[in-house]
Write a protein that holds these residues in place. Structure first.
Motif, PDB file in Angstrom:
ATOM      1  N   PRO A 180       0.796  -1.375  -0.489  1.00 15.55           N
ATOM      2  CA  PRO A 180       0.141   0.017   0.143  1.00 15.55           C
ATOM      3  C   PRO A 180       1.256   1.100   0.103  1.00 15.55           C
ATOM      4  O   PRO A 180       1.989   1.012   0.534  1.00 15.55           O
ATOM      5  N   GLY A 181       0.716   2.155  -1.054  1.00 11.24           N
ATOM      6  CA  GLY A 181       1.234   3.401  -0.419  1.00 11.24           C
ATOM      7  C   GLY A 181       1.537   4.325   0.446  1.00 11.24           C
ATOM      8  O   GLY A 181       0.749   3.948   1.952  1.00 11.24           O
ATOM      9  N   GLY A 182       2.308   5.062   0.755  1.00 13.66           N
ATOM     10  CA  GLY A 182       2.798   5.245   2.022  1.00 13.66           C
ATOM     11  C   GLY A 182       3.713   4.422   3.245  1.00 13.66           C
ATOM     12  O   GLY A 182       4.409   4.455   3.920  1.00 13.66           O
ATOM     13  N   ALA A 183       3.464   2.760   2.935  1.00  9.70           N
ATOM     14  CA  ALA A 183       4.580   1.828   3.686  1.00  9.70           C
ATOM     15  C   ALA A 183       5.937   1.661   3.555  1.00  9.70           C
ATOM     16  O   ALA A 183       6.349   1.715   2.329  1.00  9.70           O
ATOM     17  N   LEU A 184       6.925   1.611   4.643  1.00 13.68           N
ATOM     18  CA  LEU A 184       8.238   1.592   4.928  1.00 13.68           C
ATOM     19  C   LEU A 184       7.902   0.159   4.908  1.00 13.68           C
ATOM     20  O   LEU A 184       8.208  -0.904   5.000  1.00 13.68           O
ATOM     21  N   HIS A 185       9.501   0.095   3.105  1.00 16.02           N
ATOM     22  CA  HIS A 185       9.520  -0.782   3.191  1.00 16.02           C
ATOM     23  C   HIS A 185      10.893  -1.510   2.111  1.00 16.02           C
ATOM     24  O   HIS A 185      11.729  -0.230   2.084  1.00 16.02           O
ATOM     25  N   PRO A 226      -6.442  -3.697  -1.435  1.00 19.07           N
ATOM     26  CA  PRO A 226      -6.363  -4.176   0.277  1.00 19.07           C
ATOM     27  C   PRO A 226      -4.826  -2.912   1.059  1.00 19.07           C
ATOM     28  O   PRO A 226      -4.717  -2.451   0.149  1.00 19.07           O
ATOM     29  N   GLN A 227      -5.500  -2.803   2.568  1.00 21.41           N
ATOM     30  CA  GLN A 227      -4.754  -1.579   2.915  1.00 21.41           C
ATOM     31  C   GLN A 227      -3.675  -1.843   4.174  1.00 21.41           C
ATOM     32  O   GLN A 227      -3.140  -1.326   4.516  1.00 21.41           O
TER      33      GLN A 227
END
Length: 267
Positions: free
Chosen positions: A75-80, A104-105
């Protein structure tokens, strides 16, 4: 746009800066020792589809494995952070927040249908600033429908946040053939068995034994996708016999390691 090869950045544009609902491209790397992208984030959601090789991706509390025939939704904004250890081929798509509202969030590893693969191939050949409306907008809509309906795969290893437990998890990942018992790992961490069991249940939602088995499953899938033999994988995971490893793998994923990989390469 063209296929990006061996991290060639000459045709790269930052996806978040492209004013289109989807930005897709193909990527192909020879076996040059792999690559690693440290923790980062995008405003847009990201879909990583693997056709050859395997990716591992750590995303806010979990480790995800992406073998051939699968894709990872972030998801957008997720640190990975992303890592590949060998030859790799696949597609990457960034999807704008305004059109990803039905997706999905949380992260998901999903099975890729032939239709979704062909749609991403088509999208990857569009120019960055493709004309919106008409066929292109319909293409984006079908990609979103296929992604929303994709079957979720259990290729996720929850990672603990507790510092003591994280050291235990990292030690087990570094030496998966070490078959020390719960008592042994608790002693190494300087805690009681009960404390270790309680912590891992609280942090991962799994028992110690279940977490250890899931670790074996995700490592096995990754190594098999990288070209290791079943015998090599069984030995590297500390199994005394290949049948013992095959039985564990079949119970976890519903099929044998050989058939699992053969079906994925046939997709």
């Amino acid at each position: 746009m063209p296929i990006l090869t061996d991290l060639d950045a000459s045709h790269w544009m930052e996806p978040d800066e492209v004013p289109r609902p989807i930005v897709a491209f193909g990527a192909e790397m020879s076996d040059i020792g792999g690559f690693e992208l440290d923790f980062h984030r995008h405003a847009k959601g990201q879909l990583l589809l693997v056709q050859r090789g395997a990716l591992s991706c750590e995303v806010e509390g979990g480790l995800w494995i992406v073998p051939p025939g699968s894709a990872l939704w972030i998801p957008g904004g997720a640190l990975h952070a992303i890592r590949a250890t060998g030859a790799l081929k696949g597609y990457n798509a960034f999807i704008g927040f305004d059109v990803a509202v039905g997706l999905p969030q949380a992260c998901r590893t999903v099975s890729v249908t032939p239709l979704l693969r062909e749609l991403l191939t088509r999208a990857a050949h569009l120019p960055y600033l493709y004309e919106e409306g008409g066929a292109n907008s319909r293409l984006v809509a079908v990609i979103l429908d296929e992604l929303a309906a994709a079957r979720v795969e259990d290729l996720h290893l929850p990672m603990p946040g507790d510092a003591r437990l994280r050291k235990v998890a990292e030690a087990m990942m570094a030496a998966p053939a070490d078959r020390a018992t719960l008592t042994g790992w608790a002693a190494r961490a300087g805690m009681s068995e009960r404390t270790l069991e309680r912590l891992i249940s609280r942090e991962t939602g799994m028992s110690f034994g279940r977490w250890r088995q899931q670790l074996a499953v995700v490592l096995a899938v990754k190594w098999l996708a990288d070209g290791a033999s079943i015998q090599q994988v069984a030995g590297d995971l500390g199994y005394e016999s290949v049948p013992g490893f095959v039985t564990m793998f079949r119970k976890a994923l519903g099929t044998s390691p050989g058939r699992y990989m053969a079906e994925r390469h046939a997709r």
